[in-house]
Design a protein around this motif. Structure first.
Motif, mmCIF file in Angstrom:
data_model
loop_
_atom_site.group_PDB
_atom_site.id
_atom_site.type_symbol
_atom_site.label_atom_id
_atom_site.label_comp_id
_atom_site.label_asym_id
_atom_site.label_seq_id
_atom_site.Cartn_x
_atom_site.Cartn_y
_atom_site.Cartn_z
ATOM 1 N N GLU A 15 -58.215 25.463 -14.474
ATOM 2 C CA GLU A 15 -56.856 25.827 -14.064
ATOM 3 C C GLU A 15 -55.892 24.662 -14.255
ATOM 4 N N GLU A 16 -56.330 23.465 -13.889
ATOM 5 C CA GLU A 16 -55.465 22.295 -14.077
ATOM 6 C C GLU A 16 -55.233 22.035 -15.560
ATOM 7 N N LEU A 17 -56.263 22.256 -16.372
ATOM 8 C CA LEU A 17 -56.120 22.085 -17.824
ATOM 9 C C LEU A 17 -55.111 23.087 -18.381
ATOM 10 N N ILE A 18 -55.188 24.321 -17.942
ATOM 11 C CA ILE A 18 -54.230 25.344 -18.392
ATOM 12 C C ILE A 18 -52.807 24.928 -18.021
ATOM 13 N N ASP A 19 -52.619 24.447 -16.800
ATOM 14 C CA ASP A 19 -51.298 24.006 -16.355
ATOM 15 C C ASP A 19 -50.810 22.814 -17.174
ATOM 16 N N THR A 20 -51.717 21.897 -17.475
ATOM 17 C CA THR A 20 -51.367 20.723 -18.274
ATOM 18 C C THR A 20 -50.915 21.132 -19.670
ATOM 19 N N VAL A 21 -51.641 22.061 -20.275
ATOM 20 C CA VAL A 21 -51.270 22.542 -21.615
ATOM 21 C C VAL A 21 -49.911 23.225 -21.575
ATOM 22 N N ARG A 22 -49.664 24.016 -20.543
ATOM 23 C CA ARG A 22 -48.354 24.680 -20.415
ATOM 24 C C ARG A 22 -47.222 23.663 -20.346
ATOM 25 N N GLN A 23 -47.443 22.602 -19.580
ATOM 26 C CA GLN A 23 -46.410 21.566 -19.465
ATOM 27 C C GLN A 23 -46.158 20.896 -20.810
ATOM 28 N N LEU A 24 -47.239 20.630 -21.550
ATOM 29 C CA LEU A 24 -47.079 20.011 -22.870
ATOM 30 C C LEU A 24 -46.346 20.951 -23.826
ATOM 31 N N GLU A 25 -46.705 22.225 -23.787
ATOM 32 C CA GLU A 25 -46.075 23.185 -24.688
ATOM 33 C C GLU A 25 -44.612 23.407 -24.353
ATOM 34 N N ALA A 26 -44.267 23.297 -23.075
ATOM 35 C CA ALA A 26 -42.880 23.513 -22.656
ATOM 36 C C ALA A 26 -41.976 22.376 -23.128
#
Length: 73
Positions: A15-26
């Protein structure tokens, strides 16, 4: 791996990895912040991989035991 990350469950790390990827993509963060996010994501991916490797080993061991029992060994 740090003691705190060793305590992360697979689900929590994922879940933290998914959130991290979202932040990078944003986007919209500084280069330094992006690098920190990337490094955290790499670490979390490693935690997830360790969990998956451990599960794979347990499954293979269990299958080997079942196979031995079926063959009368």
């Amino acid at each position: 791996m740090t003691e705190a990350s060793e305590q992360l469950s697979y689900e929590a790390a994922r879940e933290e990895l998914i959130d991290t990827v979202r932040q990078l993509e944003a986007g919209g963060v500084s280069l330094e912040a992006s690098l920190a996010l990337w490094e955290r994501g790499e670490h979390l991916a490693g935690v997830c991989q360790q969990w998956l490797d451990g599960v794979r080993e347990r499954l293979e061991s269990s299958r080997a035991e079942d196979s031995s029992a079926e063959n009368g060994e």
